[in-house]
Design an enzyme around this catalytic site. Structure first.
Site, PDB file in Angstrom:
ATOM      1  N   ASN A   8       0.621   5.210   5.727  1.00 45.67           N
ATOM      2  CA  ASN A   8       0.798   5.775   7.073  1.00 45.67           C
ATOM      3  C   ASN A   8      -0.291   6.780   7.449  1.00 45.67           C
ATOM      4  O   ASN A   8      -0.283   7.307   8.553  1.00 45.67           O
ATOM      5  CB  ASN A   8       2.171   6.443   7.208  1.00 45.67           C
ATOM      6  CG  ASN A   8       2.334   7.613   6.268  1.00 45.67           C
ATOM      7  OD1 ASN A   8       2.506   7.408   5.075  1.00 45.67           O
ATOM      8  ND2 ASN A   8       2.252   8.817   6.791  1.00 45.67           N
ATOM      9  N   SER A   9      -1.213   7.068   6.531  1.00 46.01           N
ATOM     10  CA  SER A   9      -2.204   8.102   6.820  1.00 46.01           C
ATOM     11  C   SER A   9      -3.502   7.847   6.057  1.00 46.01           C
ATOM     12  O   SER A   9      -3.490   7.218   4.995  1.00 46.01           O
ATOM     13  CB  SER A   9      -1.611   9.460   6.420  1.00 46.01           C
ATOM     14  OG  SER A   9      -2.573  10.476   6.510  1.00 46.01           O
TER      15      SER A   9
ATOM     16  N   TYR B 129      -4.642  18.730 -10.128  1.00 45.32           N
ATOM     17  CA  TYR B 129      -5.096  17.568  -9.342  1.00 45.32           C
ATOM     18  C   TYR B 129      -5.958  16.667 -10.235  1.00 45.32           C
ATOM     19  O   TYR B 129      -5.759  15.452 -10.282  1.00 45.32           O
ATOM     20  CB  TYR B 129      -5.891  18.024  -8.116  1.00 45.32           C
ATOM     21  CG  TYR B 129      -6.376  16.872  -7.249  1.00 45.32           C
ATOM     22  CD1 TYR B 129      -5.476  16.057  -6.574  1.00 45.32           C
ATOM     23  CD2 TYR B 129      -7.744  16.592  -7.106  1.00 45.32           C
ATOM     24  CE1 TYR B 129      -5.909  14.998  -5.780  1.00 45.32           C
ATOM     25  CE2 TYR B 129      -8.188  15.541  -6.315  1.00 45.32           C
ATOM     26  CZ  TYR B 129      -7.269  14.745  -5.650  1.00 45.32           C
ATOM     27  OH  TYR B 129      -7.711  13.698  -4.878  1.00 45.32           O
TER      28      TYR B 129
ATOM     29  N   ILE C 223       0.850  -1.194   0.000  1.00 42.04           N
ATOM     30  CA  ILE C 223       0.000   0.000   0.000  1.00 42.04           C
ATOM     31  C   ILE C 223       0.886   1.244   0.000  1.00 42.04           C
ATOM     32  O   ILE C 223       1.655   1.461   0.946  1.00 42.04           O
ATOM     33  CB  ILE C 223      -0.905   0.031   1.250  1.00 42.04           C
ATOM     34  CG1 ILE C 223      -1.708  -1.264   1.365  1.00 42.04           C
ATOM     35  CG2 ILE C 223      -1.836   1.244   1.221  1.00 42.04           C
ATOM     36  CD1 ILE C 223      -2.252  -1.522   2.754  1.00 42.04           C
ATOM     37  N   THR C 224       0.783   2.060  -1.033  1.00 47.78           N
ATOM     38  CA  THR C 224       1.543   3.317  -1.010  1.00 47.78           C
ATOM     39  C   THR C 224       0.792   4.305  -0.117  1.00 47.78           C
ATOM     40  O   THR C 224      -0.438   4.346  -0.121  1.00 47.78           O
ATOM     41  CB  THR C 224       1.734   3.896  -2.427  1.00 47.78           C
ATOM     42  OG1 THR C 224       0.466   4.288  -2.951  1.00 47.78           O
ATOM     43  CG2 THR C 224       2.382   2.879  -3.361  1.00 47.78           C
ATOM     44  N   GLY C 225       1.537   5.067   0.662  1.00 50.17           N
ATOM     45  CA  GLY C 225       0.902   6.028   1.570  1.00 50.17           C
ATOM     46  C   GLY C 225       0.115   5.348   2.675  1.00 50.17           C
ATOM     47  O   GLY C 225      -0.929   5.855   3.103  1.00 50.17           O
TER      48      GLY C 225
HETATM   49  N1  LIG Z   1      -9.763  12.455   1.257  1.00 53.33           N
HETATM   50  C1  LIG Z   1     -10.572  12.615   0.234  1.00 53.33           C
HETATM   51  O1  LIG Z   1     -11.627  13.250   0.354  1.00 53.33           O
HETATM   52  C2  LIG Z   1     -10.232  12.008  -1.082  1.00 53.33           C
HETATM   53  C3  LIG Z   1     -11.131  12.179  -2.136  1.00 53.33           C
HETATM   54  C4  LIG Z   1     -10.842  11.650  -3.375  1.00 53.33           C
HETATM   55  C5  LIG Z   1      -9.678  10.942  -3.559  1.00 53.33           C
HETATM   56  N2  LIG Z   1      -8.782  10.778  -2.538  1.00 53.33           N
HETATM   57  C6  LIG Z   1      -7.540  10.031  -2.800  1.00 53.33           C
HETATM   58  O2  LIG Z   1      -7.316   9.082  -1.791  1.00 53.33           O
HETATM   59  C7  LIG Z   1      -5.918   8.835  -1.667  1.00 53.33           C
HETATM   60  C8  LIG Z   1      -5.531   8.802  -0.194  1.00 53.33           C
HETATM   61  O3  LIG Z   1      -5.669  10.084   0.349  1.00 53.33           O
HETATM   62  P1  LIG Z   1      -6.027  10.381   1.873  1.00 53.33           P
HETATM   63  O4  LIG Z   1      -7.298  11.115   1.852  1.00 53.33           O
HETATM   64  O5  LIG Z   1      -5.914   9.161   2.656  1.00 53.33           O
HETATM   65  O6  LIG Z   1      -4.877  11.457   2.205  1.00 53.33           O
HETATM   66  P2  LIG Z   1      -3.711  11.484   3.293  1.00 53.33           P
HETATM   67  O7  LIG Z   1      -4.225  11.158   4.639  1.00 53.33           O
HETATM   68  O8  LIG Z   1      -3.029  12.791   3.084  1.00 53.33           O
HETATM   69  O9  LIG Z   1      -2.761  10.291   2.813  1.00 53.33           O
HETATM   70  C9  LIG Z   1      -1.982  10.405   1.662  1.00 53.33           C
HETATM   71  C10 LIG Z   1      -0.776   9.507   1.762  1.00 53.33           C
HETATM   72  O10 LIG Z   1       0.041   9.682   0.593  1.00 53.33           O
HETATM   73  C11 LIG Z   1       1.371   9.875   1.007  1.00 53.33           C
HETATM   74  N3  LIG Z   1       2.179  10.632   0.054  1.00 53.33           N
HETATM   75  C12 LIG Z   1       1.989  11.887  -0.408  1.00 53.33           C
HETATM   76  N4  LIG Z   1       2.995  12.239  -1.210  1.00 53.33           N
HETATM   77  C13 LIG Z   1       3.862  11.198  -1.258  1.00 53.33           C
HETATM   78  C14 LIG Z   1       5.101  10.955  -1.902  1.00 53.33           C
HETATM   79  N5  LIG Z   1       5.690  11.884  -2.658  1.00 53.33           N
HETATM   80  N6  LIG Z   1       5.708   9.776  -1.706  1.00 53.33           N
HETATM   81  C15 LIG Z   1       5.147   8.841  -0.936  1.00 53.33           C
HETATM   82  N7  LIG Z   1       3.976   9.002  -0.282  1.00 53.33           N
HETATM   83  C16 LIG Z   1       3.342  10.177  -0.456  1.00 53.33           C
HETATM   84  C17 LIG Z   1       1.244  10.627   2.327  1.00 53.33           C
HETATM   85  O11 LIG Z   1       2.456  10.564   3.038  1.00 53.33           O
HETATM   86  P3  LIG Z   1       2.820  11.671   4.176  1.00 53.33           P
HETATM   87  O12 LIG Z   1       2.062  11.277   5.402  1.00 53.33           O
HETATM   88  O13 LIG Z   1       4.295  11.514   4.280  1.00 53.33           O
HETATM   89  O14 LIG Z   1       2.402  13.007   3.640  1.00 53.33           O
HETATM   90  C18 LIG Z   1       0.108   9.850   2.966  1.00 53.33           C
HETATM   91  O15 LIG Z   1       0.587   8.658   3.518  1.00 53.33           O
HETATM   92  C19 LIG Z   1      -5.217   9.905  -2.486  1.00 53.33           C
HETATM   93  O16 LIG Z   1      -4.740   9.331  -3.680  1.00 53.33           O
HETATM   94  C20 LIG Z   1      -6.310  10.901  -2.776  1.00 53.33           C
HETATM   95  O17 LIG Z   1      -6.116  11.577  -4.005  1.00 53.33           O
HETATM   96  C21 LIG Z   1      -9.054  11.285  -1.305  1.00 53.33           C
HETATM   97  C1  LIG Z   2      -2.378  12.756   9.774  1.00 52.27           C
HETATM   98  O1  LIG Z   2      -0.988  12.783  10.020  1.00 52.27           O
HETATM   99  C2  LIG Z   2      -0.641  12.679  11.397  1.00 52.27           C
HETATM  100  C3  LIG Z   2       0.851  12.923  11.512  1.00 52.27           C
HETATM  101  O2  LIG Z   2       1.575  12.057  10.679  1.00 52.27           O
HETATM  102  C4  LIG Z   2      -1.070  11.299  11.912  1.00 52.27           C
HETATM  103  O3  LIG Z   2      -0.772  11.162  13.290  1.00 52.27           O
HETATM  104  C5  LIG Z   2      -2.569  11.134  11.699  1.00 52.27           C
HETATM  105  O4  LIG Z   2      -2.925   9.815  12.000  1.00 52.27           O
HETATM  106  C6  LIG Z   2      -2.957  11.421  10.237  1.00 52.27           C
HETATM  107  N1  LIG Z   2      -4.411  11.459  10.107  1.00 52.27           N
HETATM  108  C7  LIG Z   2      -5.126  10.480   9.560  1.00 52.27           C
HETATM  109  C8  LIG Z   2      -6.593  10.718   9.467  1.00 52.27           C
HETATM  110  O5  LIG Z   2      -4.622   9.451   9.172  1.00 52.27           O
END
Ligand SMILES: NC(=O)c1ccc[n+]([C@@H]2O[C@H](COP(=O)([O-])OP(=O)(O)OC[C@H]3O[C@@H](n4cnc5c(N)ncnc54)[C@H](OP(=O)(O)O)[C@@H]3O)[C@@H](O)[C@H]2O)c1
Ligand SMILES: *[C@@H]1O[C@H](CO)[C@@H](O)[C@H](O)[C@H]1NC(C)=O
Length: 367
Positions: free
Chosen positions: A61-62, A239, A57-59
């Site tokens: 951690n969040s 985006y 799973i890429t990303g």
């Molecule tokens: N949230 C929404 O409403 C929504 C809606 C439509 C689509 N999406 C899509 O869902 C996916 C997950 O997003 P999320 O909402 O879970 O956001 P998120 O909590 O910000 O998670 C995004 C993850 O991607 C990682 N990431 C960003 N840039 C990176 C890089 N250069 N190299 C490696 N990892 C990188 C982040 O790492 P760091 O923690 O290091 O930043 C984080 O682990 C995304 O592709 C997003 O476009 C989300």
């Molecule tokens: C957002 O990032 C913080 C710091 O890395 C992390 O502790 C938190 O769990 C993240 N939030 C979500 C909703 O994953």
């Protein structure tokens, strides 16, 4: 003498009622909680024993990636998360091992995991905005695993400020969300195909995180001229372009390696592209101004989903029965667990193939 190059991508023809149907479905299934009758009809507790299943799973951690990693770990899978920060990866793994579920306010609810059921979880350092790092990550993973059942191309950034470029000089959003993932997928494709050959009854799956926001992509999907000349698009158009690209990645793999495709003989790959919903994660935390409607208040649950509900669609894509997954392979899944139309120009196979080949050509430049 000035000549105009004819575009190799024919414009996609569509009728006005197709566009209306398309926007209507996208809104309704966008995952806005105020359409209260659109509810999930699946939950991760329905997941079986995942022992032996290898997931990357890429990303992880969040946000949605974290929740996906957590569910697979709790159900016994061998989980790898690809993260750019060692610290954030280590923190996330520690929380996952304690069964921590993150809510939209960043608070963790812990539920002690069943030690007899859990799998393993590790991270691999990977920065999608650096093609060399992506390659190192793919090689490291290949050195650690014998198979790869599921690849979640989940990481992403959204509406980041203009003026930022990847290590190799591509616009940050396209470079991270699409180009970085294309490199990863292309390097892991042989492993995915090998997995499907070894266990044809449970073929490997590619799940690519896109968004309904792919509609903001420029005409034709990708603006190569702008990318090559480092001309900035509006941050939302950029985006949209990167998320159009994420659907195109899944569509490409489905067309060429999906069920019934010519290359399926040496291993088929089931693919999905996913809109997770409007989810309160770290994705939107940097936005300000009018976009500060994203600021978290007690009203947030009216228009945004919890991270664990936002992860439902993608986990379901990994878990839906093989027969159904084969039937639906190549489709765009929106809220909840529903096939939705993606922008009609994504049906243009010439445009989709062109994007993949353009990305491959960028990788060759760095060799
Ligand atoms: N949230 C929404 O409403 C929504 C809606 C439509 C689509 N999406 C899509 O869902 C996916 C997950 O997003 P999320 O909402 O879970 O956001 P998120 O909590 O910000 O998670 C995004 C993850 O991607 C990682 N990431 C960003 N840039 C990176 C890089 N250069 N190299 C490696 N990892 C990188 C982040 O790492 P760091 O923690 O290091 O930043 C984080 O682990 C995304 O592709 C997003 O476009 C989300
Ligand atoms: C957002 O990032 C913080 C710091 O890395 C992390 O502790 C938190 O769990 C993240 N939030 C979500 C909703 O994953």
């Amino acid at each position: 003498m000035a000549t105009t190059k004819p575009s190799p991508v024919a414009p996609f023809q569509t009728t006005w009622w197709q566009w209306i149907e398309y926007y209507y479905l996208l809104m309704l299934h966008g995952g806005f909680p105020f359409f209260w009758w659109i509810r999930p009809h699946w939950k991760p507790s329905q997941m079986g024993d995942k022992r032996g299943t290898v997931v990357f799973i890429t990303g992880g951690n969040s946000g949605t990636g974290y929740e996906t990693a957590r569910e697979y770990y709790l159900h016994g899978a061998t989980v790898y998360i690809g993260c750019r920060s060692d610290q954030r990866a280590t923190d996330a793994i520690a929380r996952i091992k304690k069964g921590g579920r993150c809510n939209m306010y960043g608070e963790f609810e812990y539920e002690t995991p069943n030690a007899a059921k859990v799998g393993t979880i590790e991270y691999i350092n990977m920065d999608l905005s650096d093609l060399d790092s992506v390659e190192r990550c793919a090689n490291e993973l290949k050195g650690k695993v014998q198979r790869l059942d599921m690849l979640f191309a989940n990481a992403g950034i959204m509406a980041t400020d203009p003026g930022q470029f990847t290590k190799q000089g591509y616009p940050l959003q396209f470079g991270t969300n699409t180009l970085g993932h294309q490199r990863l997928i292309s390097l892991l494709l042989p492993l995915l195909k090998q997995t499907s050959r070894e266990t044809p009854d449970s073929p490997a799956r590619l799940i690519s995180l896109s968004s309904v926001g792919h509609v903001f992509a420029p005409r034709g999907g990708i603006n190569y001229e702008a990318i090559e000349s480092r001309t900035e698009l509006d941050k939302w158009a950029a985006y949209g372009e990167s998320k159009w690209g994420d659907i195109a990645l899944a569509n490409f793999v489905n067309t060429h390696h999906g069920p019934g495709s010519p290359n399926a003989i040496d291993g088929e790959i089931i693919t999905f592209s996913v809109h997770p919903g409007v989810v309160a994660t770290n994705l939107s935390r940097h936005l300000g101004g009018v976009e500060a409607m994203y600021k978290l208040t007690w009203l947030t649950p009216l228009y945004q989903l919890q991270p664990y509900d936002g992860a439902l669609n993608q986990i379901w894509c990994g878990e839906v029965s093989v027969a159904e997954a084969r039937r639906m392979s190549g489709s765009f899944i929106s809220c909840f667990q529903t096939q939705c139309p993606a922008r009609p120009d994504l049906k243009n196979k010439v445009a989709v193939d062109r994007m993949w080949e353009w990305c491959d050509a960028q990788a060759r430049k760095t060799e």
